[in-house]
Scaffold this motif. Structure first.
Motif, PDB file in Angstrom:
ATOM      1  N   VAL A   6       0.857  -1.181   0.000  1.00  0.00           N
ATOM      2  CA  VAL A   6       0.000   0.000   0.000  1.00  0.00           C
ATOM      3  C   VAL A   6       0.895   1.234   0.000  1.00  0.00           C
ATOM      4  N   GLN A   7       0.644   2.140  -0.948  1.00  0.00           N
ATOM      5  CA  GLN A   7       1.518   3.291  -1.128  1.00  0.00           C
ATOM      6  C   GLN A   7       0.754   4.599  -0.985  1.00  0.00           C
ATOM      7  N   GLY A   8       1.484   5.641  -0.680  1.00  0.00           N
ATOM      8  CA  GLY A   8       0.908   6.980  -0.608  1.00  0.00           C
ATOM      9  C   GLY A   8       0.164   7.240   0.683  1.00  0.00           C
ATOM     10  N   ILE A   9      -0.181   8.479   0.888  1.00  0.00           N
ATOM     11  CA  ILE A   9      -0.855   8.908   2.115  1.00  0.00           C
ATOM     12  C   ILE A   9      -2.243   8.307   2.228  1.00  0.00           C
ATOM     13  N   THR A  10      -2.975   8.254   1.109  1.00  0.00           N
ATOM     14  CA  THR A  10      -4.354   7.759   1.146  1.00  0.00           C
ATOM     15  C   THR A  10      -4.430   6.238   1.069  1.00  0.00           C
ATOM     16  N   GLY A  11      -3.371   5.605   0.575  1.00  0.00           N
ATOM     17  CA  GLY A  11      -3.380   4.152   0.454  1.00  0.00           C
ATOM     18  C   GLY A  11      -4.144   3.640  -0.752  1.00  0.00           C
ATOM     19  N   LYS A  12      -4.560   4.524  -1.643  1.00  0.00           N
ATOM     20  CA  LYS A  12      -5.305   4.083  -2.822  1.00  0.00           C
ATOM     21  C   LYS A  12      -4.399   3.433  -3.866  1.00  0.00           C
ATOM     22  N   ARG A  13      -3.146   3.837  -3.896  1.00  0.00           N
ATOM     23  CA  ARG A  13      -2.195   3.241  -4.836  1.00  0.00           C
ATOM     24  C   ARG A  13      -1.600   1.994  -4.203  1.00  0.00           C
ATOM     25  N   LYS A  14      -1.623   0.900  -4.950  1.00  0.00           N
ATOM     26  CA  LYS A  14      -1.121  -0.371  -4.434  1.00  0.00           C
ATOM     27  C   LYS A  14      -0.255  -1.043  -5.477  1.00  0.00           C
ATOM     28  N   SER A  15       0.774  -1.700  -4.999  1.00  0.00           N
ATOM     29  CA  SER A  15       1.655  -2.474  -5.867  1.00  0.00           C
ATOM     30  C   SER A  15       1.484  -3.941  -5.498  1.00  0.00           C
ATOM     31  N   PHE A  16       1.231  -4.794  -6.504  1.00  0.00           N
ATOM     32  CA  PHE A  16       1.045  -6.222  -6.287  1.00  0.00           C
ATOM     33  C   PHE A  16       2.244  -6.968  -6.856  1.00  0.00           C
ATOM     34  N   SER A  17       2.845  -7.846  -6.046  1.00  0.00           N
ATOM     35  CA  SER A  17       3.965  -8.679  -6.482  1.00  0.00           C
ATOM     36  C   SER A  17       3.610 -10.130  -6.229  1.00  0.00           C
ATOM     37  N   THR A  18       4.197 -11.029  -7.002  1.00  0.00           N
ATOM     38  CA  THR A  18       3.886 -12.445  -6.842  1.00  0.00           C
ATOM     39  C   THR A  18       5.156 -13.289  -6.872  1.00  0.00           C
ATOM     40  N   LEU A  19       5.188 -14.288  -6.027  1.00  0.00           N
ATOM     41  CA  LEU A  19       6.280 -15.257  -5.972  1.00  0.00           C
ATOM     42  C   LEU A  19       5.680 -16.646  -6.143  1.00  0.00           C
ATOM     43  N   PRO A  20       5.849 -17.274  -7.309  1.00  0.00           N
ATOM     44  CA  PRO A  20       5.248 -18.595  -7.534  1.00  0.00           C
ATOM     45  C   PRO A  20       5.998 -19.694  -6.778  1.00  0.00           C
ATOM     46  N   TYR A  21       5.248 -20.643  -6.245  1.00  0.00           N
ATOM     47  CA  TYR A  21       5.859 -21.786  -5.562  1.00  0.00           C
ATOM     48  C   TYR A  21       6.679 -22.641  -6.528  1.00  0.00           C
ATOM     49  N   SER A  22       6.305 -22.622  -7.802  1.00  0.00           N
ATOM     50  CA  SER A  22       6.943 -23.507  -8.774  1.00  0.00           C
ATOM     51  C   SER A  22       8.432 -23.236  -8.971  1.00  0.00           C
ATOM     52  N   THR A  23       8.903 -22.058  -8.573  1.00  0.00           N
ATOM     53  CA  THR A  23      10.320 -21.733  -8.761  1.00  0.00           C
ATOM     54  C   THR A  23      11.113 -21.761  -7.449  1.00  0.00           C
ATOM     55  N   ILE A  24      10.514 -22.265  -6.376  1.00  0.00           N
ATOM     56  CA  ILE A  24      11.223 -22.349  -5.098  1.00  0.00           C
ATOM     57  C   ILE A  24      12.255 -23.471  -5.160  1.00  0.00           C
ATOM     58  N   GLN A  25      13.472 -23.150  -4.798  1.00  0.00           N
ATOM     59  CA  GLN A  25      14.566 -24.118  -4.744  1.00  0.00           C
ATOM     60  C   GLN A  25      14.713 -24.695  -3.338  1.00  0.00           C
ATOM     61  N   PHE A  26      14.485 -23.849  -2.331  1.00  0.00           N
ATOM     62  CA  PHE A  26      14.745 -24.219  -0.944  1.00  0.00           C
ATOM     63  C   PHE A  26      13.895 -23.335  -0.051  1.00  0.00           C
ATOM     64  N   PHE A  27      13.396 -23.888   1.060  1.00  0.00           N
ATOM     65  CA  PHE A  27      12.766 -23.032   2.067  1.00  0.00           C
ATOM     66  C   PHE A  27      13.052 -23.582   3.452  1.00  0.00           C
ATOM     67  N   GLU A  28      12.967 -22.701   4.421  1.00  0.00           N
ATOM     68  CA  GLU A  28      13.251 -23.052   5.817  1.00  0.00           C
ATOM     69  C   GLU A  28      12.233 -22.349   6.696  1.00  0.00           C
ATOM     70  N   ILE A  29      11.729 -23.061   7.709  1.00  0.00           N
ATOM     71  CA  ILE A  29      10.849 -22.443   8.691  1.00  0.00           C
ATOM     72  C   ILE A  29      11.514 -22.497  10.050  1.00  0.00           C
ATOM     73  N   GLN A  30      11.202 -21.522  10.877  1.00  0.00           N
ATOM     74  CA  GLN A  30      11.694 -21.499  12.256  1.00  0.00           C
ATOM     75  C   GLN A  30      10.490 -21.312  13.162  1.00  0.00           C
ATOM     76  N   THR A  31      10.295 -22.254  14.067  1.00  0.00           N
ATOM     77  CA  THR A  31       9.168 -22.171  14.987  1.00  0.00           C
ATOM     78  C   THR A  31       9.526 -21.254  16.151  1.00  0.00           C
ATOM     79  N   GLN A  32       8.510 -20.852  16.892  1.00  0.00           N
ATOM     80  CA  GLN A  32       8.781 -19.999  18.047  1.00  0.00           C
ATOM     81  C   GLN A  32       9.359 -20.815  19.188  1.00  0.00           C
ATOM     82  N   GLY A  33      10.118 -20.138  20.039  1.00  0.00           N
ATOM     83  CA  GLY A  33      10.735 -20.800  21.188  1.00  0.00           C
ATOM     84  C   GLY A  33       9.765 -20.922  22.352  1.00  0.00           C
TER      85      GLY A  33
END
Length: 127
Positions: A57-84
């Motif tokens: 969400v961009q700008g003072i009013t928040g009306k301008r928005k930028s959408f980005s996408t990351l497809p799962y199909s191109t993931i090489q590696f991922f890591e999760i860390q659980t809470q302590g």
């Protein structure tokens, strides 16, 4: 700011998927559905059954928005860390590396089932 051109997205808190459904509905392809949704103060991150979508969400009013996408199909590696155990400020993290070397890191606050997110990603990466 949620921006996949940077390496980290911090302080994501879970929200109901209905809060983002109208925002991303026009971008979803046939058979794609929203599984999880999170937000910072203004920005949002949506996990679908095909990809991760950010809404910056961009700008003072928040009306301008930028959408980005990351497809799962191109993931090489991922890591999760659980809470302590008994952390004062519990958080969980997700780190993703894509085949082209791009990385994305997410830090979630609150009661987030990070293992569910890992399972969502695994279901599409390990086909």
């Amino acid at each position: 700011m949620v921006n996949f051109n940077k390496d980290s997205v911090f302080n994501l808190k879970p929200i109901d998927v209905s809060e983002v459904k109208n925002e991303v509905q026009a971008f979803l392809i046939d058979g794609e559905s929203i599984l999880e949704a999170f937000k910072t103060v203004r920005d949002q991150v949506v996990f679908t059954n095909k990809r991760i979508i950010s809404i910056d969400v961009q700008g003072i009013t928040g009306k301008r928005k930028s959408f980005s996408t990351l497809p799962y199909s191109t993931i090489q590696f991922f890591e999760i860390q659980t809470q302590g155990f008994m952390e004062i400020f519990p958080d969980t993290e997700l780190f993703i590396q894509y085949a082209n070397g791009f990385t994305a890191q997410f830090e979630f606050k609150g009661n987030v089932d990070i293992c569910r997110i890992g399972k969502i990603i695994s279901a599409y990466v390990l086909k």
